[in-house]
Design an enzyme around this catalytic site. Structure first.
Site, PDB file in Angstrom:
ATOM      1  N   HIS A   1     -30.043  18.512 -22.533  1.00 11.11           N
ATOM      2  CA  HIS A   1     -29.124  17.381 -22.382  1.00 11.11           C
ATOM      3  C   HIS A   1     -29.132  16.629 -23.709  1.00 11.11           C
ATOM      4  O   HIS A   1     -29.535  17.134 -24.728  1.00 11.11           O
ATOM      5  CB  HIS A   1     -29.631  16.398 -21.316  1.00 11.11           C
ATOM      6  CG  HIS A   1     -29.864  16.941 -19.970  1.00 11.11           C
ATOM      7  ND1 HIS A   1     -28.911  16.943 -18.990  1.00 11.11           N
ATOM      8  CD2 HIS A   1     -30.975  17.450 -19.374  1.00 11.11           C
ATOM      9  CE1 HIS A   1     -29.407  17.420 -17.862  1.00 11.11           C
ATOM     10  NE2 HIS A   1     -30.658  17.743 -18.070  1.00 11.11           N
TER      11      HIS A   1
ATOM     12  N   CYS B   1     -28.527  22.425 -17.451  1.00  9.53           N
ATOM     13  CA  CYS B   1     -29.642  22.147 -16.537  1.00  9.53           C
ATOM     14  C   CYS B   1     -29.323  22.444 -15.066  1.00  9.53           C
ATOM     15  O   CYS B   1     -29.323  23.599 -14.660  1.00  9.53           O
ATOM     16  CB  CYS B   1     -30.127  20.717 -16.748  1.00  9.53           C
ATOM     17  SG  CYS B   1     -31.797  20.450 -16.121  1.00  9.53           S
TER      18      CYS B   1
HETATM   19  N1  GLN Z   1     -32.841  19.001 -10.344  1.00  8.64           N
HETATM   20  C1  GLN Z   1     -33.115  20.000 -11.323  1.00  8.64           C
HETATM   21  C2  GLN Z   1     -34.551  20.028 -11.814  1.00  8.64           C
HETATM   22  O1  GLN Z   1     -35.254  19.036 -11.718  1.00  8.64           O
HETATM   23  C3  GLN Z   1     -32.182  19.807 -12.496  1.00  8.64           C
HETATM   24  C4  GLN Z   1     -32.408  18.517 -13.246  1.00  8.64           C
HETATM   25  C5  GLN Z   1     -31.460  18.287 -14.380  1.00  8.64           C
HETATM   26  O2  GLN Z   1     -30.289  18.672 -14.325  1.00  8.64           O
HETATM   27  N2  GLN Z   1     -31.953  17.593 -15.390  1.00  8.64           N
HETATM   28  O3  GLN Z   1     -34.995  21.043 -12.290  1.00  8.64           O
END
Ligand code: GLN
Length: 253
Positions: free
Chosen positions: A194, A94
């Site tokens: 995740h 992510c």
């Molecule tokens: N901040 C990034 C987004 O919202 C990544 C979020 C995350 O790693 N879940 O796209």
């Protein structure tokens, strides 16, 4: 005995929705296979010894944490590119997947420049893309299924010659429109999933361990493990994801 050195990049900043569980899964499975593992946490300013790094893991992070580590990450660009060209494996989830690309524009309109090593860019969309996801990975023969949990505002778009990690069966993936999820560049795997991802997808855990071993020419045959529990968790996520799909369909009807 085989040994894998795993460098865990920015565990204090990039660790959302159970991402640390990926490290636990790598260590535990390696142990079951009879492989020694050394985990080296790396925070901004710490040194990475690329000549002994076999596998690099980076988790997801909020915009503020991404911003916090971005400069440090960029200072490692040349060394990382060299290691990637030499075949080092990186597994990025992510927020860190986004940072492997050219840039990420946050919901505040701030552009965070990434490493620019993987040909992708990310812009924030109108709504967050959240839920359990199922992905078909046909780069592997036979094709494999990945299940995980996504929660991101960023929408990622891949360059035309970059291969996605898989095709979205349920969920949003890279951007919610083109059905792609994640990306594979050399031995770099980026994903939005995740969950944590690896405990529910033991085939990917073993794939990463195998890649790390062959990067250092360590000839080692992974054992055939009893994956009953992991497969149950995998199937349970598929069921959760499919009930989500039905819910979404009936709301739209
Ligand atoms: N901040 C990034 C987004 O919202 C990544 C979020 C995350 O790693 N879940 O796209």
């Amino acid at each position: 005995m085989a040994l894998i050195n795993i460098y865990h990049l920015y565990p204090g900043h990039l660790n959302l929705y159970g991402d640390r569980g990926n490290m636990l899964a790598l260590c535990r499975r390696a142990g079951w296979h009879g492989i020694d593992i050394a985990v080296i946490p790396v925070e901004p300013g710490d040194k990475i010894c690329f000549s002994s790094c076999d596998l690099l893991f980076m988790g997801g992070g909020q915009d503020s944490d991404q911003q916090l580590v971005a400069e440090d990450l960029k200072s490692r660009r040349d060394e990382m590119r060299k290691a990637i060209d030499a075949g080092m494996t990186i597994f990025a989830v992510c927020g860190s997947y986004q940072l492997l690309g050219h840039y990420y524009v946050t919901s505040q309109g701030k552009q965070i420049d990434g490493l620019g090593i993987v040909d992708l860019y990310t812009e924030t969309g109108q709504k967050r893309l959240i839920g359990n996801a199922v992905v078909n990975c046909s780069l592997w023969k036979p094709p494999r299924t990945l299940v995980g949990f996504e929660n991101h505002a960023g929408k990622t778009y891949l360059g035309s010659s970059l291969k996605p990690l898989g095709e979205v069966i349920t969920g949003y993936g890279n951007n919610g429109t083109d059905k792609t999820e994640g990306a594979v560049y050399k031995n770099v795997i980026g994903t939005y999933l995740h969950g944590s991802l690896l405990p529910k997808n033991p085939w990917l855990t073993d794939y990463l361990l195998q890649k790390a071993l062959s990067y250092r020419n360590q000839k080692y045959q992974l054992l055939s493990l009893d994956d009953t529990l992991e497969k149950q968790a995998h199937r349970a996520t598929i069921r959760l994801a499919s009930s989500r799909r039905h819910k979404l369909q009936s709301t739209r009807a």
